[in-house]
Design a protein around this motif. Structure first.
Motif, PDB file in Angstrom:
ATOM      1  N   THR A 147       0.826  -1.197   0.000  1.00 51.67           N
ATOM      2  CA  THR A 147       0.000   0.000   0.000  1.00 51.67           C
ATOM      3  C   THR A 147       0.864   1.253   0.000  1.00 51.67           C
ATOM      4  OG1 THR A 147      -0.124  -0.201   2.411  1.00 51.67           O
ATOM      5  CG2 THR A 147      -1.951  -1.106   1.138  1.00 51.67           C
ATOM      6  N   GLU A 162      -5.995   1.892  -7.707  1.00 54.38           N
ATOM      7  CA  GLU A 162      -6.916   2.621  -6.833  1.00 54.38           C
ATOM      8  C   GLU A 162      -8.288   1.966  -6.930  1.00 54.38           C
ATOM      9  OE1 GLU A 162      -9.079   7.021  -6.373  1.00 54.38           O
ATOM     10  OE2 GLU A 162      -7.492   6.707  -7.861  1.00 54.38           O
ATOM     11  N   CYS A 165     -12.966   1.381  -1.001  1.00 51.31           N
ATOM     12  CA  CYS A 165     -13.207   0.485   0.132  1.00 51.31           C
ATOM     13  C   CYS A 165     -14.673   0.072   0.192  1.00 51.31           C
ATOM     14  CB  CYS A 165     -12.813   1.168   1.447  1.00 51.31           C
ATOM     15  SG  CYS A 165     -11.036   1.402   1.631  1.00 51.31           S
ATOM     16  N   THR A 193     -12.272  -1.764  11.892  1.00 50.34           N
ATOM     17  CA  THR A 193     -11.443  -1.368  10.754  1.00 50.34           C
ATOM     18  C   THR A 193      -9.969  -1.549  11.069  1.00 50.34           C
ATOM     19  OG1 THR A 193     -11.153   0.350   9.078  1.00 50.34           O
ATOM     20  CG2 THR A 193     -11.281   1.080  11.367  1.00 50.34           C
ATOM     21  N   ARG A 199      -1.491   4.928   6.477  1.00 49.42           N
ATOM     22  CA  ARG A 199      -1.851   4.374   5.182  1.00 49.42           C
ATOM     23  C   ARG A 199      -3.385   4.463   5.017  1.00 49.42           C
ATOM     24  NH1 ARG A 199       2.732   2.168   2.767  1.00 49.42           N
ATOM     25  NH2 ARG A 199       4.491   2.056   4.208  1.00 49.42           N
ATOM     26  N   LEU A 200      -4.104   3.355   5.026  1.00 52.55           N
ATOM     27  CA  LEU A 200      -5.539   3.416   4.739  1.00 52.55           C
ATOM     28  C   LEU A 200      -6.338   4.086   5.846  1.00 52.55           C
ATOM     29  CD1 LEU A 200      -7.990   2.688   3.024  1.00 52.55           C
ATOM     30  CD2 LEU A 200      -7.947   0.405   4.047  1.00 52.55           C
ATOM     31  N   SER A 224      -6.938  -6.663   7.754  1.00 51.32           N
ATOM     32  CA  SER A 224      -8.328  -6.442   7.358  1.00 51.32           C
ATOM     33  C   SER A 224      -9.152  -7.725   7.408  1.00 51.32           C
ATOM     34  CB  SER A 224      -8.385  -5.815   5.964  1.00 51.32           C
ATOM     35  OG  SER A 224      -7.586  -6.551   5.048  1.00 51.32           O
ATOM     36  N   ASP A 241     -10.413  -2.697   2.912  1.00 50.38           N
ATOM     37  CA  ASP A 241      -9.960  -2.590   1.531  1.00 50.38           C
ATOM     38  C   ASP A 241     -10.746  -3.551   0.646  1.00 50.38           C
ATOM     39  OD1 ASP A 241      -8.262  -5.249   1.030  1.00 50.38           O
ATOM     40  OD2 ASP A 241      -7.943  -4.566   3.083  1.00 50.38           O
ATOM     41  N   PHE A 264      -8.510   3.021  -1.772  1.00 48.95           N
ATOM     42  CA  PHE A 264      -7.456   2.113  -1.319  1.00 48.95           C
ATOM     43  C   PHE A 264      -6.414   2.069  -2.423  1.00 48.95           C
ATOM     44  CE2 PHE A 264      -5.894  -2.401  -1.386  1.00 48.95           C
ATOM     45  CZ  PHE A 264      -5.151  -2.342  -0.217  1.00 48.95           C
ATOM     46  N   TYR A 265      -5.158   2.400  -2.084  1.00 48.56           N
ATOM     47  CA  TYR A 265      -4.079   2.453  -3.061  1.00 48.56           C
ATOM     48  C   TYR A 265      -3.045   1.373  -2.756  1.00 48.56           C
ATOM     49  CZ  TYR A 265      -5.702   7.304  -3.859  1.00 48.56           C
ATOM     50  OH  TYR A 265      -6.439   8.424  -4.126  1.00 48.56           O
TER      51      TYR A 265
END
Length: 328
Positions: A147, A162, A165, A193, A199-200, A224, A241, A264-265
């Motif tokens: 990520t 990309e 979510c 979560t 990050r996310l 996750s 994600d 989400f990347y």
């Protein structure tokens, strides 16, 4: 510091006792005790607190353990590779990925690699994002799936994916009947979560703040999949994600898109400047194909867009309201 001492240390850490370590190593209990004592003498500090036949690792032992395990695995890999070279076998393709991507994307990609690529073996390790980057930078992994951010010197970024979510509900939850979930629908619900705030997670927090909704985060986790399973058990609504939410077929849960897009990347990276084998390129292509097939609404960006994507998120974060609407 000798190899047999490090093996004894690793075995004691795993078994929790000298006797158990002896069984794992097929060595006598006195031999393992002596090897641990010799290692402690070499290091100049204690690794274990003794309590009869059982031992408790010290704080320093836990710090040392990860390095020792990495070294022992590396030695084992060298041994296996040396034997494979002697037999004329192809070099394995080594992949490091975050847990969500390792579970949801990589297996499908590996299964799709054409058999004529002559790959004797794939090696997949699931790690934290930071450790994935480290594996690629040190060239112990041929490919990393990680990520953002991934703007590290020494990484060649091939593309950035990309995808939005999703919210995860247990089957039968009233909200699962809705085609899309608004964040306001979650104002009175417990949220499950992820925990990595750099990050996310910061994008999830920013989305709730922008909607002026207080997120009642009941459970946060480093994986996750844990969040999805907690939602399945009824602990709350998971926001995760799409690789985990859509890429893994988990019975008993329903995934729904969110009205407010939370991106989400992740990117595919290889060591910069290292020539790639055809088998590595074949797997890179298979990973890209699996990403497009498994993740609904995914967009692939050129690697040059890395900083622009992060700057876009920074602007969103700075624009969020100062005060939040706290539900009664």
């Amino acid at each position: 510091m000798e190899l047999h001492q490090l093996e004894a240390f690793s075995a004691v850490m795993s078994a929790g006792s000298i006797t158990g370590a002896g069984r794992l190593l097929e060595r006598s209990q006195p031999a393992v005790t002596r090897q641990i004592q010799e290692l402690e003498a070499d290091l100049g500090y204690a690794l274990f607190n003794r309590n009869g036949p059982r031992v408790t690792p010290t704080h320093r032992a836990f710090l040392l353990y990860e390095e020792v395990e990495r070294s022992l695995i590396g030695l084992k890999t060298i041994e296996q590779r040396a034997r494979a070279i002697g037999l004329g076998e192809a070099e394995p393709v080594r992949i490091a990925a975050t847990s969500a991507l390792a579970a949801a994307i990589v297996p499908s990609a590996i299964a799709a690699v054409p058999p004529d690529e002559k790959v004797a073996q794939f090696q997949l390790r699931s790690l934290s994002a930071e450790h994935v980057v480290h594996e690629v930078l040190t060239r112990t992994a041929d490919i990393g799936l990680v990520t953002l951010p991934i703007g590290h010197a020494g990484l060649e970024v091939h593309w950035i994916a990309e995808a939005p979510c999703v919210a995860i509900f247990p089957a039968g939850d009233p909200l699962a009947a809705q085609p899309r979930i608004a964040l306001r629908d979650l104002a009175q619900r417990r949220i499950v979560t992820v925990a990595n705030r750099y990050r996310l997670r910061h994008r999830i927090d920013a989305a709730f703040a922008a909607a002026r909704i207080h997120a009642d985060v009941f459970l946060e986790t480093n994986a996750s999949l844990n969040a999805v399973m907690a939602a399945r058990a009824g602990a709350g609504v998971a926001i995760v994600d799409p690789a985990t939410g859509l890429g893994l077929a988990i019975e008993g849960v329903i995934a729904r898109p969110l009205e407010s897009v939370i991106p989400f990347y992740f990117g595919a990276v290889t060591p910069a400047g290292k020539p790639r084998r055809p088998a590595v390129d074949a797997l890179l292509q298979a990973i890209q194909d699996a990403t497009l097939a498994l993740l609904e609404g995914v967009v692939l960006h050129d690697a040059s867009q890395h900083d622009a994507l992060l700057q876009r998120e920074l602007r969103v974060s700075r624009a969020r309201p100062k005060s939040l609407e706290i539900p009664a």
